[in-house]
Each structure stands twice: as structure tokens, then as C-alpha cells.
Design an enzyme around this catalytic site. Structure first.
Site, PDB file in Angstrom:
ATOM      1  CE1 TYR A 139      -8.164  -8.201   0.830  1.00 33.93           C
ATOM      2  CE2 TYR A 139      -6.772  -7.126   2.682  1.00 33.93           C
ATOM      3  CZ  TYR A 139      -7.187  -7.024   1.408  1.00 33.93           C
ATOM      4  OH  TYR A 139      -6.958  -6.356   0.539  1.00 33.93           O
TER       5      TYR A 139
ATOM      6  CD  GLU B 261     -14.511   4.423  -0.995  1.00 31.72           C
ATOM      7  OE1 GLU B 261     -14.839   4.114   0.388  1.00 31.72           O
ATOM      8  OE2 GLU B 261     -13.973   5.521  -0.970  1.00 31.72           O
TER       9      GLU B 261
ATOM     10  CE1 TYR C 243     -13.288  12.467  -1.432  1.00 32.23           C
ATOM     11  CE2 TYR C 243     -11.591  13.432  -0.405  1.00 32.23           C
ATOM     12  CZ  TYR C 243     -12.387  13.371  -1.270  1.00 32.23           C
ATOM     13  OH  TYR C 243     -12.720  14.316  -2.237  1.00 32.23           O
TER      14      TYR C 243
ATOM     15  CG  HIS D 272      -1.989  -1.055   1.135  1.00 33.58           C
ATOM     16  ND1 HIS D 272      -2.988  -0.885   1.926  1.00 33.58           N
ATOM     17  CD2 HIS D 272      -2.202  -2.114   0.420  1.00 33.58           C
ATOM     18  CE1 HIS D 272      -4.022  -2.115   1.652  1.00 33.58           C
ATOM     19  NE2 HIS D 272      -3.353  -2.758   0.590  1.00 33.58           N
TER      20      HIS D 272
END
Length: 371
Positions: free
Chosen positions: A264, A243, A253, A150
Site C-alpha cells: 500500500y 486474482e 498459488y 484477512h
């Protein structure tokens, strides 16, 4: 008699459905485009940039910057890249040209720097001279993490010449997406010399990173400025909840306080899908498609697609075409799914064709052209 009539009615409905489904299938086979392979044997390609001389730059996640010239992949790589931390999804990421590249030859490259225990998103500026990078300067270093996951690391220029950089939440540090003291889970805005624009939304506030433009993101994998100067971004959700967002300065957000996905393991991350003061996505995907690159089509080759968003999908192994009206998605088409390939990036070339990178150790540069 009544039962026979009922049976006849059921058969008629079934026949109509069969005809309708056959018609739909025939329509999907009448493609508006064809796919051709420009080059092969790219090693996990990540991003494309188009040079004024018609060359294409392609980043490979393992740390190589390649050139495609006249439809061929040059063996020689561009030299002068910095040290890059390569592990799993971490490595060399995005390449974007300076708005004045034609005169200054400057470009910007994002990558993961550091080590396994201390790594971060980093961005350099450099001038491209022949097959080498010169005058290299680190203009941005993100918050530290100890995971290769990420990073985000997509970039785009705002009309005022400032640079937007996406930064993921570092996977294990998702709560930092809501912290204004961290650059994880954010969109950052800087000047091209690395300084901070004085009109950033949180400038001058105590205990707040001045680079922050928006926050509450998970792993933003594409960002672009549309023809009408709106900023579109998409990001990976966890299990479900990818998104598409319209980016507005200073806005939260929501991740991980609100989400349309679950962990997960199936565990609940948050019981909330919306909350006061937190922006809702324009659209979201459940199950996840793992969106990657994105382009807004503004070419002349496919006039019927003017203004549509095209989104690459990794887990979805396809391209999604989104037709918009008043910033709402009114139609979504799944393309290239028959190829069963993970798609990493998608861009509109200056020639009006659409170019696509597949995510593989034998990655391809594909081209969409009218059928």
C-alpha cells in the site's frame, strides 16, 4: 491542397470515433436486466443462503443471523450463535447449507473467534430448528493471529461432501501463507464432523498441517464448485493484483513470493510475478477491485449468461460478469457501477434470479431480473 486533404482525413476519423463512441454508449444503456431492492436496513450483510421453504438466511458481520421471508426482513434474529470477535472487518461471515439440509436441517457458519490479541477463523455445524440453532459444534479452528484483518472464511462443499474453508494470511503474517506449518493463507479441507480427510494432499507429512488443501493465498473472499466440478476462488491482492484462480489440491498459488501488486505504501513486496512451482492466476486486476462474493450462473432466467462467473466488488463498487471459454476469461462486463455501492456478496437463487448484498450500515438485498 495536401494540408486540406490531411485536415479532412482527421475530421473524418474524429467523426467516425464520435459515432462509434455514441453507439457504444447507447449499447451500454440497453441493459439486459433491472435491479430491484428486496429488503433494506441490513447492517453490513456478508452472506446469503437459500432455504428449501424459500426463506433466505443473511449473515450480518456484527453477529446477527437474519431471515428474509416473502420479501420481508424478519425482526426476530436466529438465536444460538457462538461468541464472535467483532472488530473492523472481523465478525460473522459465511453460512452454507449441508448438501442434505432438506433432511438433516444442518448448516455451517464461519466467524472470527477469540480476542483482539488471539483470534482465528472458526466454523460451527448446527441444526436449524425454527428460529434457533441447536446441536452446535465447533468443527474447525484456524491458526491464531492478533489482527482483525484477512480472515477469508468463505466455504463450499466438494462433490464428495467434504468442506473447503478459505483462510486469509492475517495481513501482518503474509509469510505464513508459504508455511505448511500454518493455516494462514490457505484453503483447508475437512469432513463435516471436523475430522481430516485421509486423501488430503499433505496428509502424513511431518511438520505440515493435515487440513491444508492449497497454499500461497492472501485473502480469499469467495470459493465455489462449478457445474463441471472445478473449484474457482478469488482473493484480494495488496495494491493491485487481485486474482481469480482455479483451485487444484496441493498447489502453491505464490503469495507473497510472487504477486502482480505492490504494498500500500508503493514498496515492492516481491520483484517476481511468476516462479517455478507456483500457479499463475486465470486473470488478475490492476488496479484492485477488491473482489468479494461470487456465483456461477446456472439458472434459466438469463440463458445468455449460462456458465458465466459473477463477482462482487467492494473497492470496484460494481459486479463483474466474466464469460469463460476453456477456463479462460474471454469477456468481462462491469455491471451496477452506476449505483456506486460496495458489493459484498452475489448468489444465484434457486428461482434463477441473481441476488446481491451491498456492504453498508444500511445494506440492501438486491435482485437482478430481466429488463
Amino acid at each position: 491542397m495536401k494540408s486540406n486533404h490531411h485536415l479532412f482525413k482527421k475530421l473524418s476519423i474524429s467523426l467516425c470515433l464520435l459515432i462509434a463512441s455514441t453507439f457504444t454508449y447507447a449499447e451500454t444503456q440497453t441493459k439486459e436486466y433491472k435491479v430491484s431492492t428486496v429488503v433494506e436496513n441490513l447492517k453490513f450483510p456478508w452472506s446469503i443462503a437459500f432455504l428449501p421453504n424459500n426463506d433466505m438466511l443473511v449473515t450480518e458481520r456484527g453477529g446477527s443471523l437474519r431471515v428474509v421471508r416473502n420479501g420481508k426482513l424478519l425482526e426476530q434474529e436466529i438465536s444460538g450463535l457462538p461468541d464472535i470477535y467483532v472488530a473492523g472487518p472481523a465478525g460473522l461471515f459465511d453460512v452454507v447449507l449441508d448438501p442434505n439440509f432438506a433432511t438433516n436441517q444442518k448448516l455451517y457458519i464461519s466467524y472470527s473467534g477469540g480476542t483482539a490479541s488471539n483470534n482465528f477463523v472458526e466454523v460451527i455445524s448446527a441444526t436449524l430448528q425454527g428460529m434457533s440453532l441447536q446441536q452446535t459444534k465447533v468443527i474447525f479452528t484456524g491458526s491464531s493471529r492478533n489482527t482483525p484483518h484477512h480472515h477469508g472464511a468463505r466455504m463450499t462443499f466438494l462433490p464428495d461432501g467434504t468442506l473447503l474453508i478459505t483462510a486469509g494470511d492475517g495481513f501482518n503474517f503474509r509469510d505464513q501463507a508459504q508455511s505448511l506449518e500454518s493455516m494462514l493463507g490457505k484453503v483447508l479441507r475437512i469432513n463435516t464432523d471436523g475430522s481430516i480427510p485421509q486423501d488430503n494432499p499433505f496428509i502424513g507429512q511431518k511438520n505440515v498441517r493435515p487440513e491444508i488443501y492449497t497454499f500461497g493465498h492472501r485473502n480469499p473472499q469467495a470459493i465455489l464448485v462449478s457445474k463441471n466440478k472445478k473449484v474457482w476462488l478469488h482473493e484480494h491482492g495488496p495494491k493491485g493484483g487481485d486474482e481469480l484462480n482455479l483451485v487444484k489440491p496441493g498447489v502453491n498459488y505464490g503469495w507473497p513470493a510472487i504477486t502482480h501488486g505492490v504494498d500500500y505504501s508503493g514498496a515492492i513486496i516481491s520483484p517476481f510475478k511468476e516462479a517455478k512451482g507456483m500457479e499463475q492466476p486465470v486473470t488478475y486486476w490492476v488496479p484492485s477491485i477488491a473482489p468479494a462474493g461470487m456465483t456461477e450462473y446456472q439458472g434459466n432466467i438469463f440463458p445468455q449468461w449460462q456458465g458465466d462467473l459473477f463477482i462482487a466488488a467492494l473497492a470496484g463498487k460494481s459486479v463483474r460478469r466474466l464469460s469463460l471459454e476453456d477456463d479462460k476469461v474471454v469477456e468481462q462486463e462491469t455491471m451496477l457501477a452506476d449505483r456506486k455501492q460496495r458489493i459484498r456478496d452475489i448468489r444465484t437463487g434457486p428461482d434463477g434470479y441473481i441476488y446481491i448484498l451491498t456492504d453498508s450500515a444500511q445494506g440492501e438485498l438486491l435482485k437482478l431480473s430481466p429488463n
